[in-house]
Design an enzyme around this catalytic site. Structure first.
Site, PDB file in Angstrom:
ATOM      1  N   LYS A 291       0.841  -1.188   0.000  1.00  0.00           N
ATOM      2  CA  LYS A 291       0.000   0.000   0.000  1.00  0.00           C
ATOM      3  C   LYS A 291       0.880   1.243   0.000  1.00  0.00           C
ATOM      4  O   LYS A 291       1.822   1.358   0.778  1.00  0.00           O
ATOM      5  CB  LYS A 291      -0.907  -0.011   1.245  1.00  0.00           C
ATOM      6  N   GLU A 382     -19.167  -5.806  10.408  1.00  0.00           N
ATOM      7  CA  GLU A 382     -20.132  -5.046  11.202  1.00  0.00           C
ATOM      8  C   GLU A 382     -21.157  -5.934  11.888  1.00  0.00           C
ATOM      9  O   GLU A 382     -21.548  -5.674  13.045  1.00  0.00           O
ATOM     10  CB  GLU A 382     -20.849  -4.026  10.310  1.00  0.00           C
ATOM     11  N   ARG A 410     -25.197  -2.243   7.780  1.00  0.00           N
ATOM     12  CA  ARG A 410     -24.796  -3.606   7.431  1.00  0.00           C
ATOM     13  C   ARG A 410     -25.044  -4.581   8.586  1.00  0.00           C
ATOM     14  O   ARG A 410     -25.010  -5.791   8.382  1.00  0.00           O
ATOM     15  CB  ARG A 410     -23.322  -3.628   7.039  1.00  0.00           C
TER      16      ARG A 410
END
Length: 634
Positions: A291, A382, A410
């Site tokens: 990243k 979640e 969610r």
């Protein structure tokens, strides 16, 4: 090796090859050396663009080579390329005809920060929330099969997104239906980087080769009459893969696993993808990426450089000094929450903090450091976060779930069935409530009041400033049962925050300004605008604080003394706080004009927060105008 930049380019970089690429098909005309040069130019241009517009860029820098390889090998947009989350799609946007609009990214009327179907035919699926790519891509692959289309389908998903149960539900189904689907796992955590080496690369090439897979398929047929021999061959293959790669789980789930390979080795990516393109059935290619690749500060701090605010021109030093001196140092709401959480944890050893991969965003870094044994980051899960909190509450702990309003959607079934139905003691700290500016419709917390208000046992609070946020968090924590406090992104009006924590009377609002004719009932973050309008109209302004239970006595009083009631909220009008007032008036048979001001029945596009409010008539000027129009109708 890719060029590594040490700072964001302030001027548009020289990108002669990139300037020639207006659609992915042109990548197939470039030589290998030209593609390597293109990768460097793409990184430079992306850094420059994000410097101008702001936005996410760490993930995008990490998939530059992968993006080029995918568009080079596959015939997009006929072949379907589905990206997960969307933070990684800036290189994709640049290569698909949007290069010259990148500086409008996340600005009003500009490009979205996420893939958006209405923006480009290359954006096959709109995303913003995590872990949806495999499900969507599988649906497309199944549709292609049913329609007799020969198109290929590819899903690109990050290792973080793979923590969500939805991704594994899709993987499980993909193996069941056995359609042609390629899943590219973009692993940028370096957790298994030791496997990226000569032996691993050799076997990855072997397993991806047409010869090996033809042999594999013919071997299956030949050994079908000899199950013991077939089982021996299968076990041998799994053993060899297990020595050099984390293949077992995916193989057991029915995927042909290839990898891990270096996700920054462009020739290897092109070679591997070309080999995998025509393999039948579900395939998973595991790539290792870094990243922030190619930008030294982001490589060293991928979390801190996840996103970037736009780089403003350097001001005159004297002007900058004067401006800084006048600007108050207001804490962000996430810091208000984080400070309260730490203070509350000192007071109550039963407090536990839970977040689904939003530690930094929700202001929990200090809590995680000071109370590590009471901090749980469950990753992008979640549903699990909500039910985990329910389980803890069953045993007498006091869970605080810090979650963005848009992400609690969610875990809605878990909120109803696992928490509210059992009346468990869980506090939900809903960050990013209301409109969220440049992140747009996918991240807006527009619906929490509507979807929470209909759930029995819920306590719902809407603080109007920083101090009320602190006090209502304490109120919700002290309450026995499920409670939610919603607060916005960014900073508030700058209210003085009391160190002491005081539980406010449940379901009671306060009149902040007494006036005539009009009563404005404010719920939450638009209070400052409500007060401004109240001053101009000489109207009564009430800070309602609670949406459920709503202050019925105060509504009766205001209805008796005024000709018009106006509700103001930064949430959906449909089913929101204003609807609660309307329902109460109907229940009491109180007949009087009611103007409900909030978010209309539409998705609000990205722009600055103020631009968004203006676009839906919720800035102070338009609130005043709308009230005057309604008064004229009475």
């Amino acid at each position: 090796m890719p060029i590594t930049f040490k700072e964001i380019p302030r001027n548009r970089p020289h990108t002669p090859l990139l300037n020639q690429v207006d659609k992915p098909a042109q990548l197939r005309e470039l030589s290998g050396d030209e593609l390597l040069q293109l990768a460097d130019e793409l990184r430079a241009f992306m850094l420059f663009s994000v410097g101008v517009s702001g936005g996410h860029f760490g993930a995008g820098l990490g998939v530059v080579e992968l993006t080029i390889a995918l568009h080079r090998v596959f015939d997009t947009p006929y072949d379907r390329l589905v990206w997960d989350v969307g933070h990684q799609t800036y290189p994709h946007k640049i290569l698909t005809g949007r290069r010259d609009r990148m500086q409008s990214m996340r600005h009003q009327d500009g490009l979205s920060g996420f893939p958006k179907r209405s923006e480009s035919e290359y954006d096959t699926f709109g995303v913003g929330h995590s872990s949806t790519s495999i499900s969507a891509a599988l649906g497309m692959a199944m549709a292609a099969s049913q329609l007799g289309e020969e198109r290929k389908t590819v899903a690109v998903i990050g290792d973080g997104a793979m923590t969500a149960g939805m991704a594994f539900e899709a993987i499980n189904h993909a193996s069941h239906v056995d359609k042609n689907l390629l899943v590219v796992l973009n692993d940028n955590q370096m957790s298994i980087s030791r496997n990226v080496g000569g032996l691993s690369t050799y076997f990855s090439k072997l397993w991806a080769s047409k010869f090996y897979n033809q042999l594999r398929e013919s071997g299956k047929k030949a050994l079908s009459s000899m199950p013991q021999a077939a089982n021996f061959v299968k076990q041998t293959e799994e053993y060899m893969k297990g020595m050099v790669s984390p293949a077992t789980i995916f193989e057991e789930l029915g995927f042909n696993y290839i990898g891990p390979i270096d996700g920054h080795d462009l020739p290897l990516l092109i070679q591997t993808l070309s080999s995998l393109k025509d393999i039948n059935g579900p395939v998973l290619l595991h790539t290792i990426t870094h990243k922030g690749k190619g930008f030294a500060p982001a490589e060293n701090d991928p979390v801190g450089y996840h996103a970037l605010t736009k780089i403003e021109p350097e001001p005159d030093p004297q002007i900058a000094t004067e401006s800084t001196a006048k600007r108050p140092n207001k804490p962000k709401y996430q810091q208000v929450f984080g400070d309260w959480l730490c203070d509350m944890a000192v007071k109550d050893p039963l407090l536990v903090g839970i977040t689904p991969a939003m530690c930094e965003g929700s202001g929990m870094v200090e809590f995680a450091e000071r109370f590590a044994e009471r901090f749980e980051d469950v990753a992008i899960a979640e549903q699990h976060a909500v039910t985990l909190a329910a389980g803890m509450a069953c045993e007498g702990l006091k869970p605080v779930v810090a979650i963005y309003s848009t992400f609690l959607q969610r875990g809605y079934d878990q909120l109803i069935h696992d928490v509210a139905l059992q009346n468990l003691d869980v506090l939900f700290a809903l960050d990013r409530a209301g409109l969220v500016g440049e992140d747009g419709a996918t991240h807006a917390g527009a619906y929490d009041l509507s979807y929470l208000r209909c759930i029995p046992n819920m306590l719902i609070m809407t603080p109007s400033n920083e101090n009320e946020t602190r006090q209502l968090l304490y109120t919700g924590y002290s309450y026995h049962g499920p409670a939610a406090v919603r607060y916005p992104r960014g900073t508030g009006p700058g209210a003085v925050i009391a160190k002491a924590m005081t539980a406010l009377p449940i379901g009671k609002g306060m009149v902040r300004r007494a006036g005539k004719q009009v009563a404005i009932l404010n719920f939450g973050t638009l209070f400052e605008s409500a007060i401004q309008v109240g001053e101009q109209l000489d109207a009564t302004v009430a800070d309602m604080r609670f949406v459920k239970p709503i202050d019925k006595d105060l509504i009766r009083q205001l209805a008796a003394k005024h000709q018009l009631l106006v509700t103001v909220e930064e949430g959906a009008v449909a089913g929101g706080a204003g609807s609660a007032v309307s329902e109460f008036l109907a229940e009491e048979a109180i007949v009087m004009p009611l103007l409900q001001l909030g978010l209309p029945d539409q998705f609000v596009n990205h722009g600055s927060h103020q631009q968004q409010l203006s676009s839906v008539g919720l800035d102070s000027e338009q609130i005043l105008s709308r009230i005057k129009r309604r008064l004229d109708q009475i």
